[in-house]
Write a protein that holds these residues in place. Sequence first.
Motif, PDB file in Angstrom:
ATOM      1  N   THR A   1      13.140  11.193  -0.395  1.00  0.00           N
ATOM      2  CA  THR A   1      13.176  10.257  -1.522  1.00  0.00           C
ATOM      3  C   THR A   1      11.905   9.408  -1.488  1.00  0.00           C
ATOM      4  O   THR A   1      11.204   9.342  -0.470  1.00  0.00           O
ATOM      5  CB  THR A   1      14.407   9.334  -1.456  1.00  0.00           C
ATOM      6  N   HIS A   2      11.649   8.736  -2.602  1.00  0.00           N
ATOM      7  CA  HIS A   2      10.484   7.862  -2.678  1.00  0.00           C
ATOM      8  C   HIS A   2      10.853   6.451  -2.229  1.00  0.00           C
ATOM      9  O   HIS A   2      11.863   5.894  -2.660  1.00  0.00           O
ATOM     10  CB  HIS A   2       9.943   7.796  -4.103  1.00  0.00           C
ATOM     11  N   LEU A   3      10.018   5.889  -1.373  1.00  0.00           N
ATOM     12  CA  LEU A   3      10.195   4.494  -0.988  1.00  0.00           C
ATOM     13  C   LEU A   3       9.872   3.594  -2.175  1.00  0.00           C
ATOM     14  O   LEU A   3       9.038   3.936  -3.015  1.00  0.00           O
ATOM     15  CB  LEU A   3       9.266   4.140   0.171  1.00  0.00           C
ATOM     16  N   LYS A   4      10.520   2.454  -2.243  1.00  0.00           N
ATOM     17  CA  LYS A   4      10.172   1.480  -3.267  1.00  0.00           C
ATOM     18  C   LYS A   4       8.823   0.871  -2.908  1.00  0.00           C
ATOM     19  O   LYS A   4       8.458   0.767  -1.748  1.00  0.00           O
ATOM     20  CB  LYS A   4      11.238   0.387  -3.354  1.00  0.00           C
ATOM     21  N   GLY A   5       8.110   0.456  -3.919  1.00  0.00           N
ATOM     22  CA  GLY A   5       6.835  -0.210  -3.659  1.00  0.00           C
ATOM     23  C   GLY A   5       5.687   0.457  -4.368  1.00  0.00           C
ATOM     24  O   GLY A   5       5.658   1.680  -4.542  1.00  0.00           O
ATOM     25  N   ASP A   6       4.723  -0.355  -4.778  1.00  0.00           N
ATOM     26  CA  ASP A   6       3.555   0.130  -5.499  1.00  0.00           C
ATOM     27  C   ASP A   6       2.318  -0.194  -4.650  1.00  0.00           C
ATOM     28  O   ASP A   6       2.279   0.151  -3.478  1.00  0.00           O
ATOM     29  CB  ASP A   6       3.493  -0.538  -6.882  1.00  0.00           C
ATOM     30  N   GLU A   7       1.311  -0.854  -5.213  1.00  0.00           N
ATOM     31  CA  GLU A   7       0.120  -1.216  -4.461  1.00  0.00           C
ATOM     32  C   GLU A   7      -0.484  -2.485  -5.042  1.00  0.00           C
ATOM     33  O   GLU A   7      -0.231  -2.846  -6.192  1.00  0.00           O
ATOM     34  CB  GLU A   7      -0.913  -0.086  -4.482  1.00  0.00           C
ATOM     35  N   ASP A   8      -1.285  -3.163  -4.246  1.00  0.00           N
ATOM     36  CA  ASP A   8      -2.041  -4.327  -4.701  1.00  0.00           C
ATOM     37  C   ASP A   8      -3.366  -3.848  -5.269  1.00  0.00           C
ATOM     38  O   ASP A   8      -3.978  -2.898  -4.761  1.00  0.00           O
ATOM     39  CB  ASP A   8      -2.283  -5.301  -3.536  1.00  0.00           C
ATOM     40  N   ARG A   9      -3.846  -4.539  -6.325  1.00  0.00           N
ATOM     41  CA  ARG A   9      -5.084  -4.118  -6.985  1.00  0.00           C
ATOM     42  C   ARG A   9      -5.798  -5.321  -7.586  1.00  0.00           C
ATOM     43  O   ARG A   9      -5.171  -6.340  -7.870  1.00  0.00           O
ATOM     44  CB  ARG A   9      -4.789  -3.128  -8.132  1.00  0.00           C
ATOM     45  N   ILE A  10      -7.097  -5.164  -7.800  1.00  0.00           N
ATOM     46  CA  ILE A  10      -7.858  -6.108  -8.609  1.00  0.00           C
ATOM     47  C   ILE A  10      -8.824  -5.299  -9.465  1.00  0.00           C
ATOM     48  O   ILE A  10      -9.362  -4.285  -9.001  1.00  0.00           O
ATOM     49  CB  ILE A  10      -8.613  -7.152  -7.749  1.00  0.00           C
ATOM     50  N   SER A  11      -8.998  -5.717 -10.720  1.00  0.00           N
ATOM     51  CA  SER A  11      -9.892  -4.975 -11.607  1.00  0.00           C
ATOM     52  C   SER A  11     -10.795  -5.934 -12.371  1.00  0.00           C
ATOM     53  O   SER A  11     -10.444  -7.089 -12.610  1.00  0.00           O
ATOM     54  CB  SER A  11      -9.093  -4.115 -12.589  1.00  0.00           C
ATOM     55  N   LEU A  12     -11.964  -5.418 -12.751  1.00  0.00           N
ATOM     56  CA  LEU A  12     -12.948  -6.173 -13.529  1.00  0.00           C
ATOM     57  C   LEU A  12     -13.344  -5.338 -14.727  1.00  0.00           C
ATOM     58  O   LEU A  12     -13.495  -4.123 -14.624  1.00  0.00           O
ATOM     59  CB  LEU A  12     -14.216  -6.457 -12.718  1.00  0.00           C
ATOM     60  N   LEU A  13     -13.513  -5.995 -15.859  1.00  0.00           N
ATOM     61  CA  LEU A  13     -13.996  -5.322 -17.056  1.00  0.00           C
ATOM     62  C   LEU A  13     -15.234  -6.053 -17.568  1.00  0.00           C
ATOM     63  O   LEU A  13     -15.185  -7.232 -17.871  1.00  0.00           O
ATOM     64  CB  LEU A  13     -12.916  -5.299 -18.147  1.00  0.00           C
ATOM     65  N   PHE A  14     -16.362  -5.329 -17.640  1.00  0.00           N
ATOM     66  CA  PHE A  14     -17.614  -5.843 -18.178  1.00  0.00           C
ATOM     67  C   PHE A  14     -17.909  -5.157 -19.514  1.00  0.00           C
ATOM     68  O   PHE A  14     -17.458  -4.031 -19.759  1.00  0.00           O
ATOM     69  CB  PHE A  14     -18.791  -5.539 -17.231  1.00  0.00           C
TER      70      PHE A  14
ATOM     71  N   VAL B   1       0.827  -1.208   0.000  1.00  0.00           N
ATOM     72  CA  VAL B   1       0.000   0.000   0.000  1.00  0.00           C
ATOM     73  C   VAL B   1       0.865   1.264   0.000  1.00  0.00           C
ATOM     74  O   VAL B   1       0.423   2.339   0.370  1.00  0.00           O
ATOM     75  CB  VAL B   1      -0.950   0.024   1.227  1.00  0.00           C
ATOM     76  N   THR B   2       2.111   1.138  -0.441  1.00  0.00           N
ATOM     77  CA  THR B   2       3.053   2.257  -0.366  1.00  0.00           C
ATOM     78  C   THR B   2       2.851   3.265  -1.480  1.00  0.00           C
ATOM     79  O   THR B   2       2.732   4.458  -1.241  1.00  0.00           O
ATOM     80  CB  THR B   2       4.508   1.735  -0.419  1.00  0.00           C
ATOM     81  N   LYS B   3       2.836   2.796  -2.715  1.00  0.00           N
ATOM     82  CA  LYS B   3       2.682   3.634  -3.909  1.00  0.00           C
ATOM     83  C   LYS B   3       3.654   4.817  -3.884  1.00  0.00           C
ATOM     84  O   LYS B   3       3.293   5.981  -4.025  1.00  0.00           O
ATOM     85  CB  LYS B   3       1.239   4.115  -4.045  1.00  0.00           C
ATOM     86  N   GLY B   4       4.952   4.496  -3.685  1.00  0.00           N
ATOM     87  CA  GLY B   4       5.998   5.512  -3.791  1.00  0.00           C
ATOM     88  C   GLY B   4       6.004   6.562  -2.707  1.00  0.00           C
ATOM     89  O   GLY B   4       6.383   7.722  -2.952  1.00  0.00           O
ATOM     90  N   ALA B   5       5.595   6.208  -1.484  1.00  0.00           N
ATOM     91  CA  ALA B   5       5.526   7.181  -0.395  1.00  0.00           C
ATOM     92  C   ALA B   5       6.868   7.900  -0.195  1.00  0.00           C
ATOM     93  O   ALA B   5       7.940   7.358  -0.474  1.00  0.00           O
ATOM     94  CB  ALA B   5       5.121   6.487   0.896  1.00  0.00           C
ATOM     95  N   TRP B   6       6.765   9.133   0.278  1.00  0.00           N
ATOM     96  CA  TRP B   6       7.966   9.917   0.591  1.00  0.00           C
ATOM     97  C   TRP B   6       8.575   9.459   1.919  1.00  0.00           C
ATOM     98  O   TRP B   6       7.848   9.125   2.855  1.00  0.00           O
ATOM     99  CB  TRP B   6       7.622  11.388   0.741  1.00  0.00           C
ATOM    100  N   GLN B   7       9.932   9.499   1.996  1.00  0.00           N
ATOM    101  CA  GLN B   7      10.615   9.277   3.268  1.00  0.00           C
ATOM    102  C   GLN B   7      11.759  10.283   3.388  1.00  0.00           C
ATOM    103  O   GLN B   7      12.478  10.548   2.422  1.00  0.00           O
ATOM    104  CB  GLN B   7      11.149   7.864   3.392  1.00  0.00           C
ATOM    105  N   PHE B   8      11.895  10.832   4.587  1.00  0.00           N
ATOM    106  CA  PHE B   8      12.928  11.836   4.863  1.00  0.00           C
ATOM    107  C   PHE B   8      14.107  11.159   5.556  1.00  0.00           C
ATOM    108  O   PHE B   8      13.916  10.380   6.504  1.00  0.00           O
ATOM    109  CB  PHE B   8      12.339  12.928   5.748  1.00  0.00           C
ATOM    110  N   ASP B   9      15.325  11.406   5.104  1.00  0.00           N
ATOM    111  CA  ASP B   9      16.506  10.779   5.717  1.00  0.00           C
ATOM    112  C   ASP B   9      17.261  11.729   6.641  1.00  0.00           C
ATOM    113  O   ASP B   9      18.365  11.409   7.101  1.00  0.00           O
ATOM    114  CB  ASP B   9      17.438  10.217   4.647  1.00  0.00           C
TER     115      ASP B   9
END
Length: 325
Positions: A110-123, A97-105
């Motif tokens: 900088t952006h944290l590594k990581g995207d997000e989980d998803r599911i999609s449907l097409l009708f 659930v990160t989706k490139g969150a910011w982190q301060f050092d």
Amino acid sequence: MKTPAILLLFLAVLICGNAFMADLATSAAIETLAAAKVPKGPTSLDDPVWQKAKPLDIPFAGKEKFAGKKANVITQAVYTDDEIFFLFKWKDATNSVTKGAWQFDGEKWTHLKGDEDRISLLFEINRINNFATKGCAVTCHGAAGAAVKDFKFATASAGEKGDLWHWKAARSDPYKSADDGWLTAAGEKTGRKDDAGGGGDARNETADKSKPQFMQDPSKKPSAPGVLLAEDTVEITDHGKFKANDTLTYRMPKKPSGSRADIKAESRYADGGWTVMLSRKLDTGNDDDVAFNTKKKYSFALALFDDSMDYDSYDSEALVLEFGR
């Protein structure tokens, strides 16, 4: 020596017959999700009403970075006089659930590594040529030899139209919704369109993209603890107040409204997997949504994303939704 006409006729019949049998076999292989009729819709992921719906174990095949890998989603559906509900369960080793969150050092962001989980449907809203047998494969368009990331997600013509439901763990779930869109012929980049109304997400970044521009408004209680929602923000006036390892949301969810807010969601990540419930009115009255008629069957397909971009996914084959009595 000429081939006798009767032999040519026999060969033609044989070829056509084989083609017909191949099509029949393909059609027979298409799995059906049966939605059970219930007097009252489920109010939670564990509602006993789900016991009335027969589970369908849907296989998925990976593509791009997931090529050669398999996945599966246990899927159920129920409906009432005016709503439809889907329940999805799948294994996922990481809660993404990160989706490139910011982190301060302590010195820079900088952006944290990581995207997000998803599911999609097409009708289908209007018939999409070959979608009923080939699924989402017919909605990928690109030049021969081009990288998959350069393909366009679209229908082949403007007369073909799809209804896209897209649950996103980082960008839609904080508002307990799935992003509601639709699919048509490609424009400059894609045929994917947002339903009428507001929603989506905003990028939390300064003009030079070097650091976040917004933070949680201290005068407001966070609407979704752990996530910075666009409506809860205040502009950062002093970046010196942050300490090393502080993090901030990069892709800030925006509150959905109008037709884009039609799909409600509930979710849980536990025991190495996701459970997600999506629900919507059978007929929203919006022309950017499929209007379900419980006397008909509907072609659809699904895609699964594991901490990944759009072209790195697991895709299902073509499926059919039907309504039980």
